[in-house]
Design a protein around this motif. Structure first.
Motif, PDB file in Angstrom:
ATOM      1  N   LYS A  67       0.830  -1.211   0.000  1.00 42.24           N
ATOM      2  CA  LYS A  67       0.000   0.000   0.000  1.00 42.24           C
ATOM      3  C   LYS A  67       0.864   1.261   0.000  1.00 42.24           C
ATOM      4  CE  LYS A  67      -4.077  -1.967   2.185  1.00 42.24           C
ATOM      5  NZ  LYS A  67      -4.925  -2.001   3.384  1.00 42.24           N
ATOM      6  N   GLN A  68       1.944   1.240   0.774  1.00 39.95           N
ATOM      7  CA  GLN A  68       2.836   2.393   0.804  1.00 39.95           C
ATOM      8  C   GLN A  68       3.516   2.592  -0.538  1.00 39.95           C
ATOM      9  OE1 GLN A  68       5.269   1.539   4.235  1.00 39.95           O
ATOM     10  NE2 GLN A  68       3.883   2.631   5.612  1.00 39.95           N
ATOM     11  N   GLU A 113       2.205   1.923  -3.399  1.00 40.42           N
ATOM     12  CA  GLU A 113       1.191   2.536  -4.261  1.00 40.42           C
ATOM     13  C   GLU A 113       1.081   4.029  -3.982  1.00 40.42           C
ATOM     14  OE1 GLU A 113      -2.411   0.351  -3.612  1.00 40.42           O
ATOM     15  OE2 GLU A 113      -1.695  -1.412  -4.704  1.00 40.42           O
ATOM     16  N   GLN A 114       1.099   4.400  -2.702  1.00 37.87           N
ATOM     17  CA  GLN A 114       1.033   5.816  -2.340  1.00 37.87           C
ATOM     18  C   GLN A 114       2.259   6.562  -2.840  1.00 37.87           C
ATOM     19  OE1 GLN A 114       0.504   5.598   1.919  1.00 37.87           O
ATOM     20  NE2 GLN A 114      -1.703   5.907   1.749  1.00 37.87           N
ATOM     21  N   VAL A 150       1.868   7.310  -6.526  1.00 35.31           N
ATOM     22  CA  VAL A 150       0.954   8.429  -6.768  1.00 35.31           C
ATOM     23  C   VAL A 150       1.648   9.749  -6.442  1.00 35.31           C
ATOM     24  CG1 VAL A 150      -1.169   9.547  -5.953  1.00 35.31           C
ATOM     25  CG2 VAL A 150      -1.159   7.098  -6.453  1.00 35.31           C
ATOM     26  N   MET A 151       2.305   9.811  -5.291  1.00 36.02           N
ATOM     27  CA  MET A 151       2.976  11.037  -4.885  1.00 36.02           C
ATOM     28  C   MET A 151       4.150  11.361  -5.816  1.00 36.02           C
ATOM     29  SD  MET A 151       1.079  12.130  -2.577  1.00 36.02           S
ATOM     30  CE  MET A 151       2.042  13.533  -2.087  1.00 36.02           C
TER      31      MET A 151
END
Length: 101
Positions: free
Chosen positions: A27-28, A30-31, A34-35
């Motif tokens: 999940k991190q 993926e974040q 995006v960032m």
């Protein structure tokens, strides 16, 4: 699969903890992706020396123009002259702003 292959000898609780950790990392990641995309966009914007007005900047920040201006006034980045025109404090011009003539 990874857990079953490489942690076959571990007890169930340790396998669950490891799976949860892997899920958190996924999940991190993926974040971060995006960032990273957003960071690249804004870096490209800055690198090209593209200037934006308060309205467009507020849209990019997902806020209203008035809220952005109010915040800048509160933080003493801007002031209003006697005619109500927005002006920049000199100490912020080279650091935060670039004036477009």
């Amino acid at each position: 699969m990874f857990v079953q292959t490489y942690l076959a000898h571990k007890d169930r609780q340790k396998k669950l903890i490891f799976q949860a950790t892997l899920e958190t990392v996924r999940k991190q990641d993926e974040q971060i992706e995006v960032m990273q995309t957003k960071a690249e966009y804004f870096n490209a914007l800055v690198d090209r020396h593209l200037l934006t007005n308060f309205r467009d900047t507020a849209k990019e920040l997902k806020t209203s123009e008035q809220k952005l201006i109010s915040w800048l006034l509160e933080k003493h980045c801007l002031y209003q002259d006697s005619k109500g025109k927005l002006k920049l404090y000199a100490r912020h011009v080279s650091v935060l702003f670039e004036i477009k003539e």
